[in-house]
Design an enzyme around this catalytic site. Structure first.
Site, PDB file in Angstrom:
ATOM      1  N   SER A   1       0.838  -1.200   0.000  1.00 54.04           N
ATOM      2  CA  SER A   1       0.000   0.000   0.000  1.00 54.04           C
ATOM      3  C   SER A   1       0.876   1.255   0.000  1.00 54.04           C
ATOM      4  O   SER A   1       1.699   1.428  -0.902  1.00 54.04           O
ATOM      5  CB  SER A   1      -0.959  -0.054   1.199  1.00 54.04           C
ATOM      6  OG  SER A   1      -2.043   0.816   1.015  1.00 54.04           O
TER       7      SER A   1
ATOM      8  N   HIS B   1      -7.543  -5.936   0.307  1.00 53.61           N
ATOM      9  CA  HIS B   1      -6.342  -5.098   0.328  1.00 53.61           C
ATOM     10  C   HIS B   1      -5.285  -5.626   1.301  1.00 53.61           C
ATOM     11  O   HIS B   1      -4.098  -5.436   1.090  1.00 53.61           O
ATOM     12  CB  HIS B   1      -6.744  -3.668   0.689  1.00 53.61           C
ATOM     13  CG  HIS B   1      -5.629  -2.678   0.615  1.00 53.61           C
ATOM     14  ND1 HIS B   1      -4.882  -2.483  -0.530  1.00 53.61           N
ATOM     15  CD2 HIS B   1      -5.127  -1.809   1.546  1.00 53.61           C
ATOM     16  CE1 HIS B   1      -3.977  -1.536  -0.306  1.00 53.61           C
ATOM     17  NE2 HIS B   1      -4.097  -1.121   0.943  1.00 53.61           N
TER      18      HIS B   1
END
Length: 253
Positions: free
Chosen positions: A84, A234
């Site tokens: 990320s 995610h």
């Protein structure tokens, strides 16, 4: 200097956590990569974990922090895993200092611009008044109406620590993040290119890397491969650590 956890001996592997994360989130992976012959350096980025706090917060300064860390630890060739926001730092670092990077792994983020999308998390974090000396249980109760997902709450709660007996606080620098939230989504500069082996690994249920993003990824990282882990979002490394480790270890070796 950035705080880090270091494990193992061998080729240097840097692991860079995501926004609001820290090195501690990756300690089980650090041990696994160490068994594969890597000296694993799990970093805390500035304003995160046990690293220093600073009003200056951008991908440029975070990449320079990583450079200074490598210089301090005499690391001339590294591979990098970044998740990320950590993936954004890793991408910028690799394109600025390609001679220092052997292989790059970017977990569930692309080089494109991302609109701010952490509003609920910020609302929850800013609702906590630490001057009232809440307990851990009370902090979670305050977060719950804003963040219903148990895993996300637990991820944030890992950042709680006792500043002194009876006084909790967050390790991350919320004050700076409130001011600099736009920074997190910044795109990789248009002309930055890294030509060495790169893996983008995404969650099948995540919308951070779309098929439509692949041409832009190829422009910046012409020697890339894409791996999709099905049925995860995610937080792909936390949701399916076995496949994440198998795929990344294969690529690194």
């Amino acid at each position: 200097m950035l705080y880090s956890r270091i494990e193992g001996q061998g080729r240097a592997l840097l692991i860079i956590h995501g926004f609001l994360g820290m090195s501690d989130n990756w300690k089980s992976f650090g041990s696994l990569y160490a068994t594969e012959g890597f000296q694993t350096h799990m970093l805390d980025l500035r304003n995160h974990g046990k690293s220093f706090h600073s009003d200056n917060f951008s991908y440029d300064v975070m990449s320079k922090d990583v450079l200074e860390y490598c210089q301090e630890h005499n690391l001339h060739k590294v591979s990098i895993i970044g998740h990320s926001m950590g993936g954004k730092v890793a991408m910028l670092f690799a394109t600025l200092y390609p001679e220092m990077v052997e292989k790059l792994i970017v977990a569930d983020i692309g080089p494109k611009y991302y609109k701010p999308h952490h509003q609920d998390i910020f609302a929850g974090l800013n609702a906590i008044d630490f001057s009232s000396k809440p307990s851990r249980t009370e902090v979670e109760e305050i977060l719950y109406p804003f963040i219903s997902d148990f895993g996300t709450r637990q991820f944030l709660m890992k950042n709680l620590y006792w500043i002194e007996p009876g006084q909790l606080g967050f390790r991350f620098n919320l004050e700076v993040f409130n001011k600099e939230i736009e920074v997190i989504g910044t795109a990789l500069p248009e002309k930055n290119i890294f030509e060495k082996p790169t893996m983008f690994i995404r969650g099948g249920n995540s919308n951070y890397i779309l098929d439509a993003d692949l041409p832009e990824i190829k422009k910046h990282f012409p020697n890339f491969e894409l791996v999709t882990i099905p049925n995860v979002g995610h937080w792909l490394h936390a949701e399916n650590p076995k496949v994440f480790f198998e795929e990344t270890a294969r690529f690194l070796k």
